[in-house]
Design a protein around this motif. Structure first.
Motif, PDB file in Angstrom:
ATOM      1  N   GLN A  18      34.009 -46.557  -1.815  1.00 41.31           N
ATOM      2  CA  GLN A  18      32.896 -47.188  -1.119  1.00 41.31           C
ATOM      3  C   GLN A  18      32.321 -46.293  -0.021  1.00 41.31           C
ATOM      4  OE1 GLN A  18      34.510 -50.874   0.303  1.00 41.31           O
ATOM      5  NE2 GLN A  18      34.937 -51.618  -1.750  1.00 41.31           N
ATOM      6  N   ASN A  19      32.690 -45.019  -0.050  1.00 40.90           N
ATOM      7  CA  ASN A  19      32.214 -44.031   0.930  1.00 40.90           C
ATOM      8  C   ASN A  19      32.556 -44.431   2.365  1.00 40.90           C
ATOM      9  OD1 ASN A  19      31.116 -42.302  -0.997  1.00 40.90           O
ATOM     10  ND2 ASN A  19      29.209 -43.480  -1.052  1.00 40.90           N
ATOM     11  N   ARG A  20      33.787 -44.891   2.548  1.00 51.01           N
ATOM     12  CA  ARG A  20      34.293 -45.201   3.882  1.00 51.01           C
ATOM     13  C   ARG A  20      35.521 -44.344   4.137  1.00 51.01           C
ATOM     14  NH1 ARG A  20      36.608 -49.983   4.322  1.00 51.01           N
ATOM     15  NH2 ARG A  20      36.754 -50.434   2.121  1.00 51.01           N
ATOM     16  N   ILE A  21      35.971 -44.329   5.385  1.00 47.92           N
ATOM     17  CA  ILE A  21      37.140 -43.525   5.746  1.00 47.92           C
ATOM     18  C   ILE A  21      38.434 -44.190   5.282  1.00 47.92           C
ATOM     19  CG2 ILE A  21      38.465 -42.581   7.678  1.00 47.92           C
ATOM     20  CD1 ILE A  21      35.822 -42.378   9.195  1.00 47.92           C
ATOM     21  N   GLY A  22      38.571 -45.475   5.493  1.00 46.56           N
ATOM     22  CA  GLY A  22      39.778 -46.186   5.098  1.00 46.56           C
ATOM     23  C   GLY A  22      40.687 -46.437   6.278  1.00 46.56           C
ATOM     24  N   PRO A  23      41.780 -47.136   6.044  1.00 45.75           N
ATOM     25  CA  PRO A  23      42.674 -47.509   7.143  1.00 45.75           C
ATOM     26  C   PRO A  23      43.542 -46.338   7.591  1.00 45.75           C
ATOM     27  CG  PRO A  23      43.591 -48.249   5.081  1.00 45.75           C
ATOM     28  CD  PRO A  23      42.228 -47.672   4.773  1.00 45.75           C
ATOM     29  N   PRO A  24      44.079 -46.432   8.825  1.00 49.10           N
ATOM     30  CA  PRO A  24      45.033 -45.404   9.267  1.00 49.10           C
ATOM     31  C   PRO A  24      46.360 -45.556   8.523  1.00 49.10           C
ATOM     32  CG  PRO A  24      44.778 -47.102  10.938  1.00 49.10           C
ATOM     33  CD  PRO A  24      43.767 -47.393   9.884  1.00 49.10           C
ATOM     34  N   TRP A  25      47.220 -44.573   8.643  1.00 45.68           N
ATOM     35  CA  TRP A  25      48.456 -44.552   7.876  1.00 45.68           C
ATOM     36  C   TRP A  25      49.398 -45.696   8.228  1.00 45.68           C
ATOM     37  CZ3 TRP A  25      52.991 -44.249  10.528  1.00 45.68           C
ATOM     38  CH2 TRP A  25      52.916 -43.817  11.848  1.00 45.68           C
ATOM     39  N   TYR A  26      49.329 -46.242   9.434  1.00 45.55           N
ATOM     40  CA  TYR A  26      50.252 -47.285   9.867  1.00 45.55           C
ATOM     41  C   TYR A  26      49.732 -48.700   9.589  1.00 45.55           C
ATOM     42  CZ  TYR A  26      47.025 -47.248  13.800  1.00 45.55           C
ATOM     43  OH  TYR A  26      45.895 -47.283  14.570  1.00 45.55           O
ATOM     44  N   GLN A  27      48.592 -48.846   8.943  1.00 39.68           N
ATOM     45  CA  GLN A  27      48.003 -50.158   8.712  1.00 39.68           C
ATOM     46  C   GLN A  27      48.888 -51.090   7.878  1.00 39.68           C
ATOM     47  OE1 GLN A  27      45.073 -51.132  10.179  1.00 39.68           O
ATOM     48  NE2 GLN A  27      45.724 -53.149   9.498  1.00 39.68           N
ATOM     49  N   PRO A  28      49.532 -50.648   6.787  1.00 40.56           N
ATOM     50  CA  PRO A  28      50.415 -51.569   6.050  1.00 40.56           C
ATOM     51  C   PRO A  28      51.582 -52.080   6.902  1.00 40.56           C
ATOM     52  CG  PRO A  28      49.860 -49.709   4.683  1.00 40.56           C
ATOM     53  CD  PRO A  28      49.340 -49.396   6.051  1.00 40.56           C
ATOM     54  N   ALA A  29      52.161 -51.226   7.741  1.00 41.65           N
ATOM     55  CA  ALA A  29      53.252 -51.669   8.609  1.00 41.65           C
ATOM     56  C   ALA A  29      52.744 -52.680   9.633  1.00 41.65           C
ATOM     57  CB  ALA A  29      53.895 -50.483   9.310  1.00 41.65           C
ATOM     58  N   ALA A  30      51.554 -52.460  10.172  1.00 36.76           N
ATOM     59  CA  ALA A  30      50.972 -53.408  11.119  1.00 36.76           C
ATOM     60  C   ALA A  30      50.674 -54.744  10.439  1.00 36.76           C
ATOM     61  CB  ALA A  30      49.701 -52.819  11.725  1.00 36.76           C
ATOM     62  N   ASP A  31      50.200 -54.704   9.209  1.00 36.98           N
ATOM     63  CA  ASP A  31      49.952 -55.939   8.456  1.00 36.98           C
ATOM     64  C   ASP A  31      51.250 -56.697   8.193  1.00 36.98           C
ATOM     65  OD1 ASP A  31      47.254 -55.458   8.402  1.00 36.98           O
ATOM     66  OD2 ASP A  31      47.264 -54.609   6.378  1.00 36.98           O
ATOM     67  N   PHE A  32      52.321 -55.968   7.886  1.00 33.48           N
ATOM     68  CA  PHE A  32      53.611 -56.602   7.645  1.00 33.48           C
ATOM     69  C   PHE A  32      54.134 -57.270   8.917  1.00 33.48           C
ATOM     70  CE2 PHE A  32      58.272 -56.432   7.505  1.00 33.48           C
ATOM     71  CZ  PHE A  32      58.478 -57.239   6.408  1.00 33.48           C
ATOM     72  N   ILE A  33      54.027 -56.596  10.036  1.00 32.92           N
ATOM     73  CA  ILE A  33      54.476 -57.172  11.311  1.00 32.92           C
ATOM     74  C   ILE A  33      53.648 -58.415  11.644  1.00 32.92           C
ATOM     75  CG2 ILE A  33      54.594 -56.763  13.805  1.00 32.92           C
ATOM     76  CD1 ILE A  33      55.295 -53.830  13.087  1.00 32.92           C
ATOM     77  N   LYS A  34      52.367 -58.351  11.401  1.00 30.25           N
ATOM     78  CA  LYS A  34      51.502 -59.503  11.649  1.00 30.25           C
ATOM     79  C   LYS A  34      51.889 -60.675  10.743  1.00 30.25           C
ATOM     80  CE  LYS A  34      46.674 -60.876  11.434  1.00 30.25           C
ATOM     81  NZ  LYS A  34      45.332 -60.469  11.063  1.00 30.25           N
ATOM     82  N   LEU A  35      52.212 -60.399   9.488  1.00 35.87           N
ATOM     83  CA  LEU A  35      52.604 -61.448   8.555  1.00 35.87           C
ATOM     84  C   LEU A  35      53.918 -62.105   8.969  1.00 35.87           C
ATOM     85  CD1 LEU A  35      52.122 -62.895   5.818  1.00 35.87           C
ATOM     86  CD2 LEU A  35      53.473 -61.082   4.788  1.00 35.87           C
ATOM     87  N   VAL A  36      54.878 -61.313   9.415  1.00 34.39           N
ATOM     88  CA  VAL A  36      56.172 -61.844   9.821  1.00 34.39           C
ATOM     89  C   VAL A  36      56.048 -62.669  11.104  1.00 34.39           C
ATOM     90  CG1 VAL A  36      58.482 -61.167  10.621  1.00 34.39           C
ATOM     91  CG2 VAL A  36      57.478 -60.052   8.653  1.00 34.39           C
ATOM     92  N   ALA A  37      55.121 -62.291  11.982  1.00 36.20           N
ATOM     93  CA  ALA A  37      54.972 -62.965  13.269  1.00 36.20           C
ATOM     94  C   ALA A  37      54.229 -64.295  13.169  1.00 36.20           C
ATOM     95  CB  ALA A  37      54.247 -62.047  14.247  1.00 36.20           C
ATOM     96  N   LYS A  38      53.555 -64.550  12.052  1.00 40.78           N
ATOM     97  CA  LYS A  38      52.800 -65.801  11.924  1.00 40.78           C
ATOM     98  C   LYS A  38      53.741 -66.988  11.829  1.00 40.78           C
ATOM     99  CE  LYS A  38      48.523 -64.280   9.867  1.00 40.78           C
ATOM    100  NZ  LYS A  38      47.535 -64.572   8.846  1.00 40.78           N
ATOM    101  N   GLU A  39      53.292 -68.114  12.370  1.00 41.89           N
ATOM    102  CA  GLU A  39      54.090 -69.324  12.276  1.00 41.89           C
ATOM    103  C   GLU A  39      53.652 -70.129  11.060  1.00 41.89           C
ATOM    104  OE1 GLU A  39      53.234 -72.835  14.830  1.00 41.89           O
ATOM    105  OE2 GLU A  39      51.893 -71.435  15.836  1.00 41.89           O
ATOM    106  N   ASP A  40      54.573 -70.895  10.517  1.00 45.54           N
ATOM    107  CA  ASP A  40      54.266 -71.751   9.381  1.00 45.54           C
ATOM    108  C   ASP A  40      53.623 -73.026   9.885  1.00 45.54           C
ATOM    109  OD1 ASP A  40      55.319 -69.975   7.600  1.00 45.54           O
ATOM    110  OD2 ASP A  40      57.311 -70.887   7.607  1.00 45.54           O
ATOM    111  N   ILE A  41      52.491 -73.371   9.318  1.00 45.73           N
ATOM    112  CA  ILE A  41      51.810 -74.605   9.681  1.00 45.73           C
ATOM    113  C   ILE A  41      52.023 -75.591   8.540  1.00 45.73           C
ATOM    114  CG2 ILE A  41      49.596 -75.670  10.183  1.00 45.73           C
ATOM    115  CD1 ILE A  41      48.715 -72.968  11.318  1.00 45.73           C
TER     116      ILE A  41
END
Length: 123
Positions: free
Chosen positions: A18-41
């Protein structure tokens, strides 16, 4: 670890297409940490045990269906006559579990009368 690397490569390739730069190298790890930190509703009327147990049943049925599908050769790991029907049945269970996990109240008969669309019709 492989899943995080595959996610990074996938995002990077999609960004390049799509002619974009893309995410930084640590983005998957940040997404994983965000997923683990979410609370169950849990919905107000849902039973918490059923609500948390239904995804496990859905995953179990899909993994079991995987055992009856030939992947590496012409024969599945567990194969018998009529296994296609079993696979179709097992793959229909996740839809049912998602429905039951979201709307199964603590007491089914408690809310049934007021939420049932045909409550006026006495069958």
């Amino acid at each position: 670890m492989f899943g995080l690397a595959a996610e990074y490569v996938d995002r990077k390739l999609c960004a390049r297409l799509q002619n974009r730069i893309g995410p930084p190298w640590y983005q998957p790890a940040a997404d994983f940490i965000k997923l683990v930190a979410k609370e169950d509703i849990v919905p107000r009327n849902a039973d918490p045990g059923v609500f948390k147990f239904m995804p496990l049943i859905a995953l179990t049925s899909v993994v079991t269906a995987f055992l009856y599908i030939p992947i590496w050769g012409t024969k599945a790991l567990f194969s018998f006559d009529g296994d296609l029907i079993v696979v179709l049945y097992l793959l229909s269970i996740p839809t049912l579990t998602f429905f039951l996990g979201a709307v199964f109240p603590k007491c089914l008969s408690h809310d049934w009368g007021c939420t049932f669309n045909y409550a006026v019709v006495r069958i």
